[in-house]
Design a protein around this motif. Structure first.
Motif, PDB file in Angstrom:
ATOM      1  N   THR A 124       0.832  -1.203   0.000  1.00 65.05           N
ATOM      2  CA  THR A 124       0.000   0.000   0.000  1.00 65.05           C
ATOM      3  C   THR A 124       0.867   1.253   0.000  1.00 65.05           C
ATOM      4  OG1 THR A 124      -1.718  -1.197   1.205  1.00 65.05           O
ATOM      5  CG2 THR A 124      -1.848   1.204   1.217  1.00 65.05           C
ATOM      6  N   LEU A 125       0.580   2.149  -0.942  1.00 66.52           N
ATOM      7  CA  LEU A 125       1.299   3.422  -1.054  1.00 66.52           C
ATOM      8  C   LEU A 125       0.380   4.539  -0.566  1.00 66.52           C
ATOM      9  CD1 LEU A 125       2.796   3.013  -4.647  1.00 66.52           C
ATOM     10  CD2 LEU A 125       3.930   2.567  -2.474  1.00 66.52           C
ATOM     11  N   ASP A 126       0.745   5.155   0.548  1.00 69.29           N
ATOM     12  CA  ASP A 126      -0.012   6.303   1.037  1.00 69.29           C
ATOM     13  C   ASP A 126       0.344   7.532   0.204  1.00 69.29           C
ATOM     14  OD1 ASP A 126      -1.464   5.039   3.075  1.00 69.29           O
ATOM     15  OD2 ASP A 126       0.272   5.109   4.409  1.00 69.29           O
ATOM     16  N   THR A 127      -0.258   8.662   0.509  1.00 67.39           N
ATOM     17  CA  THR A 127      -0.004   9.901  -0.218  1.00 67.39           C
ATOM     18  C   THR A 127       1.483  10.233  -0.237  1.00 67.39           C
ATOM     19  OG1 THR A 127      -2.171  10.714   0.421  1.00 67.39           O
ATOM     20  CG2 THR A 127      -0.590  12.363  -0.347  1.00 67.39           C
ATOM     21  N   ASP A 128       1.994  10.506  -1.421  1.00 68.60           N
ATOM     22  CA  ASP A 128       3.387  10.865  -1.701  1.00 68.60           C
ATOM     23  C   ASP A 128       4.390   9.734  -1.490  1.00 68.60           C
ATOM     24  OD1 ASP A 128       2.835  13.471  -2.604  1.00 68.60           O
ATOM     25  OD2 ASP A 128       2.697  14.177  -0.550  1.00 68.60           O
ATOM     26  N   ALA A 129       3.915   8.532  -1.244  1.00 69.21           N
ATOM     27  CA  ALA A 129       4.825   7.388  -1.136  1.00 69.21           C
ATOM     28  C   ALA A 129       5.273   6.977  -2.536  1.00 69.21           C
ATOM     29  CB  ALA A 129       4.147   6.227  -0.428  1.00 69.21           C
TER      30      ALA A 129
END
Length: 153
Positions: A119-124
């Motif tokens: 899972t990529l959160d915001t700006d990851a």
């Protein structure tokens, strides 16, 4: 009278749930605050693979809704529930980096399970080094209509 009240109550419940669903799925927001500090992690949530890397970057103060997103070579931007560019052609041995600019999490998963971002959160960010020529179709497991393609020559 009781049936009338039950129908009204059911209708209100359905409208409320539909409204909640639409607001959760259809709105995106760009955070314009924060620092330019970078935090990195080296262990993705997927199985170990020397070709993968994830990191989290805080938004810069200049980040804003009206500013264009600058794409660097071999980078895919995740924004507005889409991968941009949708198709990217690179040479074998090239690393491609995906950056999530949405305010909701996304993933990058190869259809043939050769890579998986977690899972990529915001700006990851997530990077993968493409060592073999071929066509790599991928999608977001959280939003399966989001698809993209990497062509390696």
């Amino acid at each position: 009278m009781i049936n009338y009240l039950k129908r009204k109550s059911s209708l209100i419940t359905v409208i409320s749930l539909l409204s909640l669903f639409l607001s959760a799925c259809g709105q995106t927001k760009v955070d314009s605050g924060g620092s330019s500090e970078t935090k990195s992690t080296t262990a993705p949530t997927a199985s170990p693979n020397s070709n993968m890397e994830t990191s989290k970057t805080e938004p810069s103060p200049a980040a804003g809704k009206d500013l264009p997103i600058r794409s660097t070579p071999n980078q895919v931007i995740v924004e507005n529930f889409s991968f941009q560019p949708g198709t990217l052609t690179v040479k074998a041995g090239t690393s491609v980096t995906w950056v999530n600019h949405d305010d909701v999490p996304h993933t990058v998963n190869d259809n043939d399970e050769r890579f998986k971002s977690g899972t990529l959160d915001t700006d990851a960010k997530f990077s993968y080094k493409f060592t073999s020529p071929g066509t790599y179709n991928y999608f977001c497991s959280l939003h399966p209509r989001m698809t993209g393609q990497i062509i390696v020559k």
